[in-house]
Design a protein around this motif. Structure first.
Motif, PDB file in Angstrom:
ATOM      1  N   ALA A   1      40.189  24.706  29.721  1.00  0.00           N
ATOM      2  CA  ALA A   1      39.894  26.196  29.973  1.00  0.00           C
ATOM      3  C   ALA A   1      38.483  26.846  29.657  1.00  0.00           C
ATOM      4  O   ALA A   1      38.054  26.554  28.777  1.00  0.00           O
ATOM      5  N   ARG A   2      38.279  27.799  30.442  1.00  0.00           N
ATOM      6  CA  ARG A   2      37.065  28.445  30.145  1.00  0.00           C
ATOM      7  C   ARG A   2      37.147  29.794  29.306  1.00  0.00           C
ATOM      8  O   ARG A   2      38.118  30.258  29.267  1.00  0.00           O
ATOM      9  N   LEU A   3      36.471  29.609  28.232  1.00  0.00           N
ATOM     10  CA  LEU A   3      36.481  30.589  26.954  1.00  0.00           C
ATOM     11  C   LEU A   3      35.624  31.952  27.387  1.00  0.00           C
ATOM     12  O   LEU A   3      36.077  32.857  27.001  1.00  0.00           O
ATOM     13  N   TYR A   4      34.416  31.719  27.290  1.00  0.00           N
ATOM     14  CA  TYR A   4      33.357  32.677  27.600  1.00  0.00           C
ATOM     15  C   TYR A   4      32.016  32.390  28.073  1.00  0.00           C
ATOM     16  O   TYR A   4      31.984  31.170  28.170  1.00  0.00           O
ATOM     17  N   THR A   5      31.295  33.175  28.218  1.00  0.00           N
ATOM     18  CA  THR A   5      29.923  32.921  29.025  1.00  0.00           C
ATOM     19  C   THR A   5      28.840  33.458  28.009  1.00  0.00           C
ATOM     20  O   THR A   5      29.170  34.619  27.469  1.00  0.00           O
ATOM     21  N   SER A   6      27.909  32.890  27.574  1.00  0.00           N
ATOM     22  CA  SER A   6      26.928  33.334  26.818  1.00  0.00           C
ATOM     23  C   SER A   6      25.614  32.818  27.320  1.00  0.00           C
ATOM     24  O   SER A   6      25.253  32.381  28.154  1.00  0.00           O
ATOM     25  N   ASP A   7      24.663  33.426  26.521  1.00  0.00           N
ATOM     26  CA  ASP A   7      23.185  33.194  26.791  1.00  0.00           C
ATOM     27  C   ASP A   7      22.603  33.413  28.155  1.00  0.00           C
ATOM     28  O   ASP A   7      21.894  32.558  28.712  1.00  0.00           O
ATOM     29  N   LEU A   8      23.115  34.504  28.797  1.00  0.00           N
ATOM     30  CA  LEU A   8      22.592  35.003  29.910  1.00  0.00           C
ATOM     31  C   LEU A   8      21.367  35.488  29.895  1.00  0.00           C
ATOM     32  O   LEU A   8      20.982  36.384  29.096  1.00  0.00           O
ATOM     33  N   GLU A   9      20.536  35.004  30.676  1.00  0.00           N
ATOM     34  CA  GLU A   9      18.920  35.390  30.708  1.00  0.00           C
ATOM     35  C   GLU A   9      18.978  36.905  30.721  1.00  0.00           C
ATOM     36  O   GLU A   9      18.037  37.557  30.219  1.00  0.00           O
ATOM     37  N   GLY A  10      19.806  37.462  31.776  1.00  0.00           N
ATOM     38  CA  GLY A  10      19.675  38.857  32.059  1.00  0.00           C
ATOM     39  C   GLY A  10      20.231  39.575  30.833  1.00  0.00           C
ATOM     40  O   GLY A  10      19.926  41.101  30.816  1.00  0.00           O
ATOM     41  N   PHE A  11      21.168  39.133  29.920  1.00  0.00           N
ATOM     42  CA  PHE A  11      21.718  39.942  28.993  1.00  0.00           C
ATOM     43  C   PHE A  11      22.158  39.036  27.699  1.00  0.00           C
ATOM     44  O   PHE A  11      23.027  38.892  27.348  1.00  0.00           O
ATOM     45  N   PRO A  12      20.920  38.915  27.169  1.00  0.00           N
ATOM     46  CA  PRO A  12      20.984  37.904  26.095  1.00  0.00           C
ATOM     47  C   PRO A  12      21.684  38.353  24.841  1.00  0.00           C
ATOM     48  O   PRO A  12      22.175  37.262  24.255  1.00  0.00           O
ATOM     49  N   GLU A  13      22.121  39.622  24.675  1.00  0.00           N
ATOM     50  CA  GLU A  13      22.782  40.130  23.558  1.00  0.00           C
ATOM     51  C   GLU A  13      24.138  40.173  23.708  1.00  0.00           C
ATOM     52  O   GLU A  13      25.120  40.337  22.725  1.00  0.00           O
ATOM     53  N   LEU A  14      24.894  39.654  25.066  1.00  0.00           N
ATOM     54  CA  LEU A  14      26.447  39.937  25.296  1.00  0.00           C
ATOM     55  C   LEU A  14      26.776  38.647  25.383  1.00  0.00           C
ATOM     56  O   LEU A  14      26.298  37.514  25.819  1.00  0.00           O
ATOM     57  N   THR A  15      28.159  38.613  25.131  1.00  0.00           N
ATOM     58  CA  THR A  15      28.922  37.386  25.398  1.00  0.00           C
ATOM     59  C   THR A  15      30.117  37.878  26.298  1.00  0.00           C
ATOM     60  O   THR A  15      30.471  39.153  26.050  1.00  0.00           O
ATOM     61  N   PHE A  16      30.214  37.388  27.545  1.00  0.00           N
ATOM     62  CA  PHE A  16      31.028  37.818  28.464  1.00  0.00           C
ATOM     63  C   PHE A  16      32.358  37.090  28.395  1.00  0.00           C
ATOM     64  O   PHE A  16      32.419  36.013  28.408  1.00  0.00           O
ATOM     65  N   ILE A  17      33.225  37.855  28.213  1.00  0.00           N
ATOM     66  CA  ILE A  17      34.737  37.233  28.212  1.00  0.00           C
ATOM     67  C   ILE A  17      35.741  37.683  29.470  1.00  0.00           C
ATOM     68  O   ILE A  17      35.593  38.880  29.872  1.00  0.00           O
ATOM     69  N   GLN A  18      36.563  36.826  29.797  1.00  0.00           N
ATOM     70  CA  GLN A  18      37.490  37.148  30.949  1.00  0.00           C
ATOM     71  C   GLN A  18      38.700  37.550  30.264  1.00  0.00           C
ATOM     72  O   GLN A  18      39.171  37.128  29.278  1.00  0.00           O
ATOM     73  N   ILE A  19      39.360  38.672  30.962  1.00  0.00           N
ATOM     74  CA  ILE A  19      40.493  39.294  30.307  1.00  0.00           C
ATOM     75  C   ILE A  19      41.541  38.404  30.208  1.00  0.00           C
ATOM     76  O   ILE A  19      42.390  38.704  29.084  1.00  0.00           O
ATOM     77  N   GLY A  20      41.816  37.194  30.874  1.00  0.00           N
ATOM     78  CA  GLY A  20      43.058  36.360  30.751  1.00  0.00           C
ATOM     79  C   GLY A  20      43.045  35.704  29.401  1.00  0.00           C
ATOM     80  O   GLY A  20      43.939  34.950  29.168  1.00  0.00           O
ATOM     81  N   SER A  21      41.797  35.300  29.090  1.00  0.00           N
ATOM     82  CA  SER A  21      41.703  34.676  27.519  1.00  0.00           C
ATOM     83  C   SER A  21      42.231  35.731  26.279  1.00  0.00           C
ATOM     84  O   SER A  21      42.322  34.772  25.480  1.00  0.00           O
ATOM     85  N   LEU A  22      42.484  36.691  26.775  1.00  0.00           N
ATOM     86  CA  LEU A  22      42.969  37.704  25.372  1.00  0.00           C
ATOM     87  C   LEU A  22      44.333  37.196  25.088  1.00  0.00           C
ATOM     88  O   LEU A  22      45.070  37.225  26.047  1.00  0.00           O
ATOM     89  N   ASP A  23      44.638  37.492  23.852  1.00  0.00           N
ATOM     90  CA  ASP A  23      45.931  37.339  23.477  1.00  0.00           C
ATOM     91  C   ASP A  23      46.766  38.497  23.746  1.00  0.00           C
ATOM     92  O   ASP A  23      47.789  38.712  24.065  1.00  0.00           O
ATOM     93  N   ASP A  24      46.150  39.826  23.658  1.00  0.00           N
ATOM     94  CA  ASP A  24      46.653  41.070  23.884  1.00  0.00           C
ATOM     95  C   ASP A  24      45.777  41.850  24.847  1.00  0.00           C
ATOM     96  O   ASP A  24      45.115  42.648  24.126  1.00  0.00           O
ATOM     97  N   PRO A  25      45.777  41.773  25.978  1.00  0.00           N
ATOM     98  CA  PRO A  25      44.861  42.792  26.853  1.00  0.00           C
ATOM     99  C   PRO A  25      45.105  44.090  27.041  1.00  0.00           C
ATOM    100  O   PRO A  25      44.420  45.009  27.688  1.00  0.00           O
ATOM    101  N   SER A  26      46.197  44.630  26.381  1.00  0.00           N
ATOM    102  CA  SER A  26      46.359  46.042  26.479  1.00  0.00           C
ATOM    103  C   SER A  26      45.404  46.932  25.990  1.00  0.00           C
ATOM    104  O   SER A  26      44.546  46.758  25.155  1.00  0.00           O
ATOM    105  N   GLY A  27      45.271  48.078  27.067  1.00  0.00           N
ATOM    106  CA  GLY A  27      44.237  49.095  26.711  1.00  0.00           C
ATOM    107  C   GLY A  27      42.805  48.661  27.258  1.00  0.00           C
ATOM    108  O   GLY A  27      41.946  49.477  27.255  1.00  0.00           O
ATOM    109  N   ILE A  28      42.728  47.425  27.835  1.00  0.00           N
ATOM    110  CA  ILE A  28      41.488  46.806  28.613  1.00  0.00           C
ATOM    111  C   ILE A  28      41.894  46.850  29.918  1.00  0.00           C
ATOM    112  O   ILE A  28      42.435  46.245  30.508  1.00  0.00           O
ATOM    113  N   ARG A  29      41.093  48.180  30.667  1.00  0.00           N
ATOM    114  CA  ARG A  29      41.184  48.242  32.119  1.00  0.00           C
ATOM    115  C   ARG A  29      39.887  48.154  32.752  1.00  0.00           C
ATOM    116  O   ARG A  29      39.206  48.465  32.218  1.00  0.00           O
ATOM    117  N   PRO A  30      39.973  47.354  33.900  1.00  0.00           N
ATOM    118  CA  PRO A  30      38.742  47.401  34.813  1.00  0.00           C
ATOM    119  C   PRO A  30      38.244  49.110  35.203  1.00  0.00           C
ATOM    120  O   PRO A  30      39.104  49.833  35.281  1.00  0.00           O
TER     121      PRO A  30
END
Ligand SMILES: [Zn+2]
Ligand SMILES: [Zn+2]
Length: 139
Positions: free
Chosen positions: A84-113
């Motif tokens: 399974a993919r967990l997250y994406t990191s070290d983006l050259e364009g956004f070096p300070e952010l880690t990108f997470i996909q909503i399906g990885s969360l245990d409880d995604p409630s309250g997070i909406r596109p």
């Protein structure tokens, strides 16, 4: 105070947590998101890397460095036990952010596109949501 959120891979070997309330939550139909997820689109958000940590199974992870369509490098991090993919990191364009996909969360409630992007790549059977639509990157 930011919400404490947790997530994990499909087999549960790798767990992560972050303290952050995401505001930029995108449904992205770009080719990279399609190819990397195997789905029509990916729903993801960025978390400051300083607010993100692996809480279990760090030794069960592998990062794959990849050059995206944009020509910029990023690292996709997977669980070596279940793939399974967990997250994406070290983006050259956004070096300070880690990108997470909503399906990885245990409880995604309250997070909406909040928007859809790269909708020029959206497949014709997929209905747009009632959200701002961007042909490419939001501007
Ligand atoms: Zn796993
Ligand atoms: Zn994308």
């Amino acid at each position: 105070m930011a919400t404490h959120r947790t997530g994990r891979c499909a087999c549960g070997s790798v767990n992560f947590a972050f303290e952050f309330d995401p505001t930029f939550i995108a449904i992205c139909h770009c080719l990279d998101c399609k190819k990397a997820s195997g789905g029509e689109a990916a729903t993801w958000f960025g978390v400051p890397t300083t607010a993100f940590k692996i809480t279990a199974g760090a030794d069960k992870m592998k990062g794959f460095v990849y050059v995206a369509d944009s020509g910029k490098k990023l690292t996709r991090n997977f669980c070596t036990e279940c793939g399974a993919r967990l997250y994406t990191s070290d983006l050259e364009g956004f070096p300070e952010l880690t990108f997470i996909q909503i399906g990885s969360l245990d409880d995604p409630s309250g997070i909406r596109p909040v928007l859809e992007m790269f909708v020029k790549r959206r497949l014709d059977w997929q209905q747009p949501l009632d959200l701002p639509q961007f042909s490419d990157m939001p501007h």
